[in-house]
Motif scaffolding. Sequence first.
Motif, short mmCIF file in Angstrom:
data_model
loop_
_atom_site.label_atom_id
_atom_site.label_comp_id
_atom_site.label_asym_id
_atom_site.label_seq_id
_atom_site.Cartn_x
_atom_site.Cartn_y
_atom_site.Cartn_z
N GLY A 74 0.81 -1.22 0.00
CA GLY A 74 0.00 0.00 0.00
C GLY A 74 0.84 1.26 0.00
N ASN A 75 0.75 2.00 1.11
CA ASN A 75 1.44 3.29 1.23
C ASN A 75 2.70 3.22 2.07
N SER A 76 3.20 2.01 2.34
CA SER A 76 4.37 1.88 3.19
C SER A 76 5.25 0.72 2.76
N PHE A 77 6.45 0.68 3.37
CA PHE A 77 7.34 -0.46 3.13
C PHE A 77 7.96 -0.88 4.45
N ASN A 78 8.36 -2.15 4.51
CA ASN A 78 8.86 -2.74 5.74
C ASN A 78 10.31 -3.17 5.62
N LEU A 79 11.06 -2.91 6.67
CA LEU A 79 12.44 -3.36 6.80
C LEU A 79 12.54 -4.21 8.06
N VAL A 80 13.38 -5.23 8.03
CA VAL A 80 13.57 -6.12 9.18
C VAL A 80 14.99 -5.93 9.71
N LYS A 81 15.09 -5.78 11.03
CA LYS A 81 16.39 -5.70 11.68
C LYS A 81 16.29 -6.45 12.99
N GLY A 82 17.08 -7.53 13.09
CA GLY A 82 17.01 -8.35 14.29
C GLY A 82 15.63 -8.95 14.44
N SER A 83 15.03 -8.75 15.61
CA SER A 83 13.71 -9.29 15.91
C SER A 83 12.58 -8.31 15.62
N TRP A 84 12.88 -7.25 14.88
CA TRP A 84 11.90 -6.19 14.68
C TRP A 84 11.61 -5.93 13.20
N VAL A 85 10.36 -5.56 12.93
CA VAL A 85 9.94 -5.09 11.61
C VAL A 85 9.61 -3.61 11.76
N TYR A 86 10.26 -2.80 10.95
CA TYR A 86 10.04 -1.36 10.97
C TYR A 86 9.28 -0.96 9.71
N THR A 87 8.21 -0.20 9.90
CA THR A 87 7.39 0.27 8.78
C THR A 87 7.71 1.74 8.52
N PHE A 88 7.90 2.07 7.24
CA PHE A 88 8.22 3.43 6.83
C PHE A 88 7.23 3.89 5.77
N ASP A 89 6.94 5.19 5.75
CA ASP A 89 6.13 5.73 4.66
C ASP A 89 7.04 6.11 3.50
N LYS A 90 6.47 6.58 2.41
CA LYS A 90 7.26 6.88 1.21
C LYS A 90 8.25 8.02 1.41
N LYS A 91 8.05 8.81 2.47
CA LYS A 91 8.97 9.91 2.77
C LYS A 91 10.11 9.46 3.67
N GLY A 92 10.14 8.15 4.02
CA GLY A 92 11.21 7.62 4.85
C GLY A 92 10.99 7.79 6.33
N LYS A 93 9.77 8.19 6.73
CA LYS A 93 9.45 8.37 8.14
C LYS A 93 8.98 7.04 8.72
N LYS A 94 9.57 6.65 9.86
CA LYS A 94 9.16 5.41 10.53
C LYS A 94 7.78 5.63 11.12
N THR A 95 6.84 4.74 10.78
CA THR A 95 5.47 4.88 11.24
C THR A 95 5.04 3.79 12.21
N ASN A 96 5.82 2.69 12.28
CA ASN A 96 5.44 1.60 13.17
C ASN A 96 6.64 0.70 13.43
N THR A 97 6.61 0.04 14.57
CA THR A 97 7.60 -0.97 14.94
C THR A 97 6.85 -2.14 15.56
N LYS A 98 7.17 -3.36 15.12
CA LYS A 98 6.52 -4.52 15.71
C LYS A 98 7.50 -5.68 15.73
N SER A 99 7.22 -6.63 16.56
CA SER A 99 8.06 -7.81 16.66
C SER A 99 7.96 -8.62 15.38
N ALA A 100 9.09 -9.16 14.93
CA ALA A 100 9.11 -9.98 13.72
C ALA A 100 8.61 -11.39 13.99
N ARG A 101 8.32 -11.72 15.22
CA ARG A 101 7.89 -13.08 15.59
C ARG A 101 6.41 -13.18 15.72
#
Length: 101
Positions: A74-101
């Motif tokens: 949709g309007n965001s993309f996800n990156l994974v680092k360690g045990s976390w998934v970070y969600t970013f909007d198209k402007k590169g602003k982090k909008t969410n953090t959640k556990s990758a498990r």
Amino acid sequence: MNISDAQEKGSWIYIFDENGKKSATISKTKGVLMGVGNDFIVLSTGSWYYTFDSKGKKIATLSKTKGDFKNVIGNSFNLVKGSWVYTFDKKGKKTNTKSAR
């Protein structure tokens, strides 16, 4: 403008609008196509992720130290680092953090 598709052909990345018309052409020297969102694409090269709009204009730059690419939804993309998934909007602003498990 919404994006219906992006395709890599030869040395170019072609972006198509919601009507299937080519709206932009970007040189692959800008990066490898990682994913297509509603109105942006994500490219990757070297140590960086880049977002571009439907007209091929760069929106944001984000360091790969933020995480490994997972997907675009949709309007965001996800990156994974360690045990976390970070969600970013198209402007590169982090909008969410959640556990990758």
